[in-house]
Enzyme design. Structure first.
Site, PDB file in Angstrom:
ATOM      1  N   THR A 143       0.942  -1.130  -0.024  1.00  0.00           N
ATOM      2  CA  THR A 143      -0.174  -0.199  -0.027  1.00  0.00           C
ATOM      3  C   THR A 143       0.747   1.226  -0.088  1.00  0.00           C
ATOM      4  O   THR A 143       1.885   1.287   0.833  1.00  0.00           O
ATOM      5  CB  THR A 143      -0.717   0.203   1.452  1.00  0.00           C
ATOM      6  OG1 THR A 143      -1.813  -0.970   1.118  1.00  0.00           O
ATOM      7  CG2 THR A 143      -1.494   1.370   1.610  1.00  0.00           C
TER       8      THR A 143
ATOM      9  N   ASP B 206      -7.105  -1.132   6.821  1.00  0.00           N
ATOM     10  CA  ASP B 206      -6.610  -0.056   7.769  1.00  0.00           C
ATOM     11  C   ASP B 206      -6.527   1.395   6.740  1.00  0.00           C
ATOM     12  O   ASP B 206      -6.806   2.433   7.405  1.00  0.00           O
ATOM     13  CB  ASP B 206      -5.721  -0.155   8.351  1.00  0.00           C
ATOM     14  CG  ASP B 206      -4.466  -0.593   7.566  1.00  0.00           C
ATOM     15  OD1 ASP B 206      -4.568  -1.397   6.212  1.00  0.00           O
ATOM     16  OD2 ASP B 206      -3.215  -0.378   8.003  1.00  0.00           O
TER      17      ASP B 206
ATOM     18  N   GLY C  86       0.627  -2.818   5.943  1.00  0.00           N
ATOM     19  CA  GLY C  86       0.600  -4.370   6.193  1.00  0.00           C
ATOM     20  C   GLY C  86      -0.815  -4.868   6.468  1.00  0.00           C
ATOM     21  O   GLY C  86      -1.748  -4.607   5.847  1.00  0.00           O
TER      22      GLY C  86
ATOM     23  N   GLY D 245      -3.814  -5.060   7.481  1.00  0.00           N
ATOM     24  CA  GLY D 245      -4.989  -3.889   8.149  1.00  0.00           C
ATOM     25  C   GLY D 245      -5.660  -4.329   8.781  1.00  0.00           C
ATOM     26  O   GLY D 245      -6.314  -3.823   9.867  1.00  0.00           O
TER      27      GLY D 245
HETATM   28  C1  SD4 Z   1      -5.004  -3.443   4.013  1.00  0.00           C
HETATM   29  N1  SD4 Z   1      -2.987  -2.299   4.540  1.00  0.00           N
HETATM   30  O1  SD4 Z   1      -5.588  -3.271   3.010  1.00  0.00           O
HETATM   31  C2  SD4 Z   1      -3.274  -2.755   3.716  1.00  0.00           C
HETATM   32  C3  SD4 Z   1      -2.473  -3.655   2.812  1.00  0.00           C
HETATM   33  C4  SD4 Z   1      -1.166  -3.310   2.882  1.00  0.00           C
HETATM   34  O2  SD4 Z   1       1.040  -3.974   2.687  1.00  0.00           O
HETATM   35  O3  SD4 Z   1      -0.658  -2.289   3.236  1.00  0.00           O
HETATM   36  N2  SD4 Z   1      -0.298  -4.127   2.617  1.00  0.00           N
HETATM   37  O4  SD4 Z   1      -4.797  -4.395   4.865  1.00  0.00           O
END
Ligand code: SD4
Length: 337
Positions: free
Chosen positions: A197, A228, A249, A251
């Site tokens: 992200t 998130d 990460g 989320g």
């Molecule tokens: C999510 N945080 O939708 C995002 C995905 C992400 O590294 O950042 N991946 O959960």
């Protein structure tokens, strides 16, 4: 004694040289950093910089996890989450589960500036976007179709369901609840292979701060799942009286701890950005020792930092920085702990 004094000093007083303006973003998304930086250089606002930087990733489909054509959900559709926050006014615009519209960060900005709301979701968010003139397009690509059909071919495994079983004649649902299992190996996809992200913080020469995110979430998510990234304080947070932060990460876990809000509040109390980032990760780690995630932090004097949780296959986190110390965006890394 000396060590503890040094720790206290390090926590309260940032180390290293700082310079403003500053752009910092998650992962090695160099073109996004450069796009945001050039907005600041040409006199644009921090909000414009964050919007432009995140939009660049949406167009480039950064690592397949930003923008169209990535992370198809259980029905094969790509849906987008995005957020933008003005650290001067504390206004926020966000969209979640956005369908058919490529420029999610643009729609988030429109939510902030063209409505009194903060977060619009799903089909209604898409209709709002269309009414505001954003083109409706299919977000599917050959790549997302392939990801989806391979997943169907493996009987919809792995997936994010738990304590359910599918219809006996099917593998992919409909699902019915079943007795709760004691413990199960979490079959999460949210690991180093499903990252990336974009989260960005921009600070101008006068200490104005903005932050934003844009993502397509996670592969094979349950339709309707919101991560998130569009949640204020979780995916990003900005306050021009303290600083800004943005997380990336898993989320589903990270949003329970509002790590971006926590990091900004810690910087407000004088914590160095690296220490603030580390404390935000530590808070999550206490409950989920192996969670996949990282955070970037910057304060209003141009000091910055990052931290990540050591998890299977993830021992170092890369992020980008642009400030007046270099002509080109700099690739930085931090060891996870
Ligand atoms: C999510 N945080 O939708 C995002 C995905 C992400 O590294 O950042 N991946 O959960």
């Amino acid at each position: 004694m000396f060590t503890s004094l040094l720790c206290t000093f390090t926590l309260l007083f940032p180390l290293g040289h700082a310079s403003l303006p500053l752009v910092i973003n998650t992962w090695a998304f160099k073109n996004a950093t450069a796009a945001a930086w050039s907005v600041l250089q040409s006199g644009g606002s921090v909000l414009d910089a964050v919007q432009e930087g995140c939009a660049r990733c949406e167009v480039e489909q950064c690592d397949g996890t930003v923008g169209y054509g990535g992370s198809p959900d259980e029905s094969g559709e790509t849906t987008l989450d995005a957020l933008i926050m003005n650290g001067d006014t504390m206004e926020v615009g966000a969209v979640a589960d956005l369908r058919r519209i490529k420029n999610a960060i643009g729609v988030a900005r429109a939510v902030m500036e063209r409505t009194d709301h903060t977060l619009l979701v799903g089909e209604s968010a898409s209709l709002f976007a269309e009414n505001m003139g954003f083109p409706a397009e299919d977000l599917t690509t050959n790549k997302s179709v392939n990801i989806f059909s391979q997943w169907l071919g493996s009987n919809c495994q792995p997936n994010y369901r738990k304590n359910v079983f599918p219809d006996p004649s099917q593998h992919c649902g409909p699902y019915k609840p079943r007795a709760m299992l004691e413990e199960r190996e979490r079959a999460r996809h949210a690991n180093v292979h499903s990252h990336d992200t974009i989260g960005m913080v921009a600070v101008d020469g006068d200490g104005h701060v903005a932050a934003g995110t844009s993502t397509n979430g996670m592969n094979h998510k349950v339709p309707g799942r919101v991560g998130d990234s569009p949640i204020v304080g979780a995916g990003a947070y900005a306050d021009s009286s303290a600083g800004g932060a943005s997380a990336t990460g898993d989320g589903d876990i990270m949003m329970r701890f509002l790590p971006s809000y926590l990091a900004v509040e810690l910087m407000r109390t004088g914590a160095d950005p690296s220490a603030a980032c580390k404390m935000a990760i530590t808070r999550i780690k206490r409950h989920y020792s192996e969670f996949f995630g990282a955070i970037i932090c910057a304060n209003t004097t141009g000091h910055y930092g990052a931290a990540c949780n050591k998890s299977p296959g993830f021992s170092q986190f890369h992020f980008m920085v642009s400030n007046s110390e270099s002509d080109a965006p700099l690739l930085k890394s931090v060891d996870c702990f």
